[in-house]
Design a protein around this motif. Sequence first.
Motif, short mmCIF file in Angstrom:
data_model
loop_
_atom_site.label_atom_id
_atom_site.label_comp_id
_atom_site.label_asym_id
_atom_site.label_seq_id
_atom_site.Cartn_x
_atom_site.Cartn_y
_atom_site.Cartn_z
N ALA A 167 0.83 -1.21 0.00
CA ALA A 167 0.00 0.00 0.00
C ALA A 167 0.87 1.26 0.00
O ALA A 167 0.59 2.21 -0.74
N GLN A 168 1.93 1.28 0.81
CA GLN A 168 2.82 2.45 0.87
C GLN A 168 3.43 2.73 -0.51
O GLN A 168 3.50 3.88 -0.96
N CYS A 169 3.88 1.66 -1.15
CA CYS A 169 4.57 1.83 -2.44
C CYS A 169 3.59 2.27 -3.53
O CYS A 169 3.91 3.14 -4.35
N LEU A 170 2.40 1.67 -3.55
CA LEU A 170 1.41 2.07 -4.56
C LEU A 170 1.02 3.53 -4.37
O LEU A 170 0.89 4.29 -5.32
N TYR A 171 0.85 3.91 -3.10
CA TYR A 171 0.49 5.31 -2.82
C TYR A 171 1.59 6.25 -3.31
O TYR A 171 1.32 7.29 -3.93
N ALA A 195 -8.55 5.57 -0.96
CA ALA A 195 -9.34 5.27 0.25
C ALA A 195 -9.10 3.83 0.68
O ALA A 195 -8.94 3.53 1.86
N ASP A 196 -9.03 2.93 -0.30
CA ASP A 196 -8.80 1.51 -0.01
C ASP A 196 -7.40 1.32 0.61
O ASP A 196 -7.23 0.62 1.61
N LEU A 197 -6.40 1.99 0.01
CA LEU A 197 -5.02 1.82 0.50
C LEU A 197 -4.84 2.39 1.91
O LEU A 197 -4.03 1.90 2.69
N LEU A 198 -5.62 3.44 2.22
CA LEU A 198 -5.50 4.05 3.55
C LEU A 198 -5.93 3.09 4.67
O LEU A 198 -5.58 3.29 5.83
N ARG A 199 -6.65 2.04 4.31
CA ARG A 199 -7.02 1.02 5.32
C ARG A 199 -5.78 0.35 5.91
O ARG A 199 -5.84 -0.26 6.96
N PHE A 200 -4.65 0.45 5.19
CA PHE A 200 -3.43 -0.23 5.65
C PHE A 200 -2.57 0.69 6.51
O PHE A 200 -1.38 0.42 6.72
N ASP A 201 -3.18 1.77 6.99
CA ASP A 201 -2.51 2.63 7.96
C ASP A 201 -1.23 3.24 7.40
O ASP A 201 -0.20 3.26 8.08
#
Length: 338
Positions: A167-171, A195-201
Amino acid sequence: MATPIFKNNDIELLRSQVQRADRVVVTCHKAPDGDAVGSSLALFALMRAMGKSVDVITPDMPLKQLMFAPNANLITVNSLNEKLAYSLLQKADMVFCLDFNALHRIDRLADAITDSKAFKVLLDHHIEPENFCDLTLSFPDGSSTCELLYHLIYALGYDKFINREVAQCLYMGMMTDTGNFTFGSDYPDIYIAIADLLRFDIDKERIYNLALNTYSADSLRLRGYALNEKMQIFPEKGVACILISKDELERFHYKKGDLEGLVNKPLCIPEISMSFLFREDPFSGNVKISARSQGERSVEAICRDHFGGGGHLNAAGGEFNGSIGEAWERFAKVLTDL
Ligand code: 5GP
Ligand code: MN
């Protein structure tokens, strides 16, 4: 862009190749930026979570400010370790080529990719991809390769393997390729993905500060000097240009990446719709050109016609074989026709 539509056949082919692959290599373009590093390390983390043996190979060192990204320390840099890169590519069952459309964009890594018998997949958002992969997934409307990869992961049904590193890398790639969600991001889907990626803190403020807002003191001083003393403005043409010589770069202990993004700055001036940065390369002696524009004015055409380069309508580059003085003479001629 709406969600990219992958063909069912392509997804089935890709899924079956991933299933049978043990060793996977991920590569991206030279001078890797946030999207290249982000997509490569996101796929690395995903494949590792799936139990694959996976390596990321970049043609040369990524921008220093991106090395905070998770697992960046595990990247094999081809220009520093060509033998290892070559052997990893020859042993690979699968190779992913991310965020580039032509083999010349990966320098000397091109031969190793061509020699490899692995199943090769291209995932990219640059126009007119060359045909050097077994499967080409090209979506020029995509904001970033990271956004395409996000949708591809879902299309393959691998979303259960998304973790915080992925998630960090995609963001990071979506954020850097859109200028922190300024350009190329006027559609809802990209924010649904975020919004979906932010679920991974993920810590988006930290990623922004490290990836897009970090400079060394030398780099900051060089930028100040370039804007204060080197920027020329041609208001009747709506053009700004900055030319920096090798000697000036050396005075500020120039390192690769120190001028990254500076070419955008003159576009802050309302009258300016085209900006050029000419930098005499301390290593090759050639002059590297970076160009940006707004609206319909094409820097791509100028870079293609006069500086042996290309790119996109509003972001392009090229190279001039000669000194910075000769580059200026060439550019002065181009300027009269604008
Ligand atoms: P940058 O100014 O960030 O180096 O490059 C902007 C864009 O211009 C890149 O995304 C790339 O597509 C294109 N570009 C930069 N340099 C070159 C070059 O020397 N040749 C070609 N064909 N494209 C370039
Ligand atoms: Mn990109």
